[in-house]
Design a protein around this motif. Structure first.
Motif, mmCIF file in Angstrom:
data_model
loop_
_atom_site.group_PDB
_atom_site.id
_atom_site.type_symbol
_atom_site.label_atom_id
_atom_site.label_comp_id
_atom_site.label_asym_id
_atom_site.label_seq_id
_atom_site.Cartn_x
_atom_site.Cartn_y
_atom_site.Cartn_z
ATOM 1 N N UNK A 59 10.685 20.570 -7.520
ATOM 2 C CA UNK A 59 10.514 19.305 -8.242
ATOM 3 C C UNK A 59 10.823 19.407 -9.735
ATOM 4 N N UNK A 60 10.862 20.619 -10.251
ATOM 5 C CA UNK A 60 11.147 20.795 -11.673
ATOM 6 C C UNK A 60 9.931 20.679 -12.561
ATOM 7 N N UNK A 61 8.742 20.507 -11.950
ATOM 8 C CA UNK A 61 7.497 20.410 -12.724
ATOM 9 C C UNK A 61 6.314 20.642 -11.788
ATOM 10 N N UNK A 62 5.179 20.902 -12.382
ATOM 11 C CA UNK A 62 3.926 21.110 -11.653
ATOM 12 C C UNK A 62 3.490 19.794 -11.018
ATOM 13 N N UNK A 63 2.963 19.850 -9.796
ATOM 14 C CA UNK A 63 2.498 18.650 -9.104
ATOM 15 C C UNK A 63 0.989 18.463 -9.187
ATOM 16 N N UNK A 64 0.290 19.464 -9.638
ATOM 17 C CA UNK A 64 -1.167 19.387 -9.735
ATOM 18 C C UNK A 64 -1.586 18.168 -10.546
ATOM 19 N N UNK A 65 -2.510 17.404 -9.988
ATOM 20 C CA UNK A 65 -3.041 16.239 -10.679
ATOM 21 C C UNK A 65 -2.218 14.968 -10.508
ATOM 22 N N UNK A 66 -1.063 15.058 -9.872
ATOM 23 C CA UNK A 66 -0.234 13.872 -9.660
ATOM 24 C C UNK A 66 -0.635 13.149 -8.384
ATOM 25 N N UNK A 67 -0.525 11.843 -8.389
ATOM 26 C CA UNK A 67 -0.734 11.036 -7.199
ATOM 27 C C UNK A 67 0.455 11.275 -6.268
ATOM 28 N N UNK A 68 0.187 11.707 -5.032
ATOM 29 C CA UNK A 68 1.235 11.992 -4.060
ATOM 30 C C UNK A 68 2.190 10.809 -3.917
ATOM 31 N N UNK A 69 1.668 9.604 -3.937
ATOM 32 C CA UNK A 69 2.502 8.408 -3.775
ATOM 33 C C UNK A 69 3.531 8.277 -4.883
ATOM 34 N N UNK A 70 3.252 8.824 -6.055
ATOM 35 C CA UNK A 70 4.190 8.715 -7.167
ATOM 36 C C UNK A 70 5.427 9.594 -6.998
ATOM 37 N N UNK A 71 5.432 10.453 -5.971
ATOM 38 C CA UNK A 71 6.638 11.212 -5.655
ATOM 39 C C UNK A 71 7.662 10.333 -4.938
ATOM 40 N N UNK A 72 7.215 9.165 -4.474
ATOM 41 C CA UNK A 72 8.060 8.248 -3.727
ATOM 42 C C UNK A 72 8.566 7.139 -4.634
ATOM 43 N N UNK A 73 9.791 6.694 -4.370
ATOM 44 C CA UNK A 73 10.328 5.548 -5.101
ATOM 45 C C UNK A 73 9.427 4.344 -4.838
ATOM 46 N N UNK A 74 9.303 3.484 -5.827
ATOM 47 C CA UNK A 74 8.367 2.354 -5.764
ATOM 48 C C UNK A 74 8.443 1.521 -4.480
ATOM 49 N N UNK A 75 9.605 1.218 -3.937
ATOM 50 C CA UNK A 75 9.643 0.372 -2.731
ATOM 51 C C UNK A 75 8.988 1.007 -1.494
ATOM 52 N N UNK A 131 6.124 3.048 -1.605
ATOM 53 C CA UNK A 131 4.727 3.440 -1.826
ATOM 54 C C UNK A 131 3.739 2.663 -0.973
ATOM 55 N N UNK A 132 3.934 1.380 -0.773
ATOM 56 C CA UNK A 132 2.985 0.595 0.028
ATOM 57 C C UNK A 132 2.980 1.088 1.471
ATOM 58 N N UNK A 133 4.148 1.334 2.049
ATOM 59 C CA UNK A 133 4.225 1.853 3.416
ATOM 60 C C UNK A 133 3.613 3.233 3.538
ATOM 61 N N UNK A 134 3.835 4.057 2.525
ATOM 62 C CA UNK A 134 3.240 5.394 2.506
ATOM 63 C C UNK A 134 1.722 5.302 2.473
ATOM 64 N N UNK A 135 1.189 4.482 1.575
ATOM 65 C CA UNK A 135 -0.272 4.353 1.455
ATOM 66 C C UNK A 135 -0.879 3.823 2.745
ATOM 67 N N UNK A 136 -0.194 2.911 3.420
ATOM 68 C CA UNK A 136 -0.683 2.396 4.695
ATOM 69 C C UNK A 136 -0.726 3.508 5.744
#
Length: 128
Positions: free
Chosen positions: A5-21, A23-28
């Motif tokens: 990813x080119x950076x640390x993922x610790x503390x990031x919301x997993x959903x923010x790894x996904x493009x905005x369109x 995220x709702x399907x992912x969260x569901x």
């Protein structure tokens, strides 16, 4: 993960790894996985900083705390192509293609994993 990813993922919301369109399907899908105590397999395409792509799957399983309450998911990145094809490029976002919950005979499954910890430090995740 940092190399991918080119950076640390610790503390990031997993959903923010996904493009905005996506995220709702992912969260569901994640919500259903937790509420039904059922693993989910995410099929996705990662987009790189140089507009390349990487097909992946991420299986996620509910993880129970000491009381038996599902409080997180644990997963595994499974690239479907060799990572050397990225040639040092990094992933910048995911596009969710599908999310498939596993099924059991009675439709309800207990949490699959339990976290063992001492003084708040995780030791291992083991079958529940």
């Amino acid at each position: 993960m940092v190399q991918l990813h080119g950076h640390e993922l610790r503390g990031l919301d997993f959903a923010n790894l996904f493009a905005a369109p996506y995220r709702a399907g992912l969260r569901e899908a994640l919500s259903l996985s937790v509420s039904q105590n059922t693993p989910v397999v995410l099929s996705l395409v990662g987009r790189t900083s140089r507009n390349g792509t990487l097909k992946m799957q991420i299986p996620l399983a509910p993880l129970a705390d000491a009381t038996g309450r599902t409080d997180r998911l644990v997963g595994l990145y499974q690239p479907l192509a060799p990572l050397d094809a990225l040639d040092g490029d990094t992933l910048v976002s995911f596009a969710l293609r599908s999310a498939n919950l596993t099924q059991s005979a009675n439709g309800i499954m207990p949490p699959h994993l339990r976290l063992a910890a001492v003084d708040g430090h995780a030791l291992l995740a083991s079958p529940a």
